[in-house]
Write a protein that holds these residues in place. Structure first.
Motif, PDB file in Angstrom:
ATOM      1  N   ARG A  77       0.807  -1.220   0.000  1.00 32.14           N
ATOM      2  CA  ARG A  77       0.000   0.000   0.000  1.00 32.14           C
ATOM      3  C   ARG A  77       0.838   1.267   0.000  1.00 32.14           C
ATOM      4  N   ALA A  83       4.062   9.290  -2.677  1.00 27.54           N
ATOM      5  CA  ALA A  83       3.747   9.855  -1.360  1.00 27.54           C
ATOM      6  C   ALA A  83       4.721  10.942  -0.939  1.00 27.54           C
ATOM      7  N   HIS A 126       4.275   2.244   9.208  1.00 28.78           N
ATOM      8  CA  HIS A 126       2.918   2.619   8.784  1.00 28.78           C
ATOM      9  C   HIS A 126       1.870   2.003   9.699  1.00 28.78           C
ATOM     10  N   VAL A 190      -2.109   4.613   6.292  1.00 22.18           N
ATOM     11  CA  VAL A 190      -2.560   3.993   5.039  1.00 22.18           C
ATOM     12  C   VAL A 190      -3.976   4.410   4.661  1.00 22.18           C
ATOM     13  N   GLY A 193      -2.973   8.699   3.814  1.00 10.99           N
ATOM     14  CA  GLY A 193      -1.793   9.000   3.002  1.00 10.99           C
ATOM     15  C   GLY A 193      -0.849   9.996   3.633  1.00 10.99           C
TER      16      GLY A 193
END
Length: 201
Positions: A77, A83, A126, A190, A193
């Protein structure tokens, strides 16, 4: 806090998505080929042929333009370049399960700094990481199944912020790294973002 690395030497690039049409190798006659069903790897190889057909040498060397190395989880992901606003050639990217700083990550960072000129290190864990759902007992399970205990640690964790702090500490105390003054750690959400910076204290 969001993180953005500007790259003023380029005008940027768009990220596109291609839909791949699947065929079996048997439907595309190739001299000497053994008929078989398409695999995921076959799809990747086919995609590479299309990529290479339009590829031009960007004329870069191996030194990252922004002199930064990013250590992140292997989670599918995380699209790190998108990003972080990065482009081809901007950074070194080192990925593993959890984005944990292991001996092999130190190896890669050492080469990155000492031979390829990077100075800054960004560490990214994350939310919803798979390492939060397992324990070090995974090694015992493997030993029972295959008859050999893995030499590596699982590096499972329950507190993602604390694990980021531990990774920052491992980088900052490594005797092999030349530059440990610009080391920052983040947790990538996730769902949104966004990056959230972790206080090293």
């Amino acid at each position: 806090m969001t993180l953005f690395f500007p790259s003023p030497r380029r005008t940027g690039s768009a990220v596109t998505s291609n839909v791949m049409v699947m065929t079996t190798s048997a439907s595309v006659p190739t001299e000497g080929a053994i008929p078989r069903d398409d695999t995921v790897t076959d799809r990747l190889v086919d995609a590479n042929k299309r990529y290479a057909a339009a590829f031009t040498d960007p004329g870069m060397d191996a030194r990252p333009v922004l002199h930064v190395a990013v250590v992140a989880c292997m989670d599918a992901r995380l699209d790190l370049h998108a990003a972080l606003g990065l482009e081809l050639g901007d950074c070194h990217t080192i990925r593993n399960a959890g984005g944990v700083v292991t001996d092999d990550v130190i190896r890669s960072l050492t080469i990155s700094q000492r031979k390829l000129g990077t100075r800054s290190i960004v560490l990214i864990h994350h939310t919803g990481c798979g390492l939060e759902a397992i324990t070090e007992d995974f090694r015992n399970e493997l030993e029972m199944e295959v008859g050999q205990r893995p030499a590596w640690a699982v590096e499972a964790f329950r507190d993602v912020d604390q694990d980021v702090r531990q990774s920052m500490q491992r980088v900052r105390t490594s005797p092999f790294l030349l530059h440990s003054d610009d080391v920052r750690g983040f947790v990538f959400d996730v769902k949104t973002g966004l990056l959230r910076e972790v206080d090293p204290a």
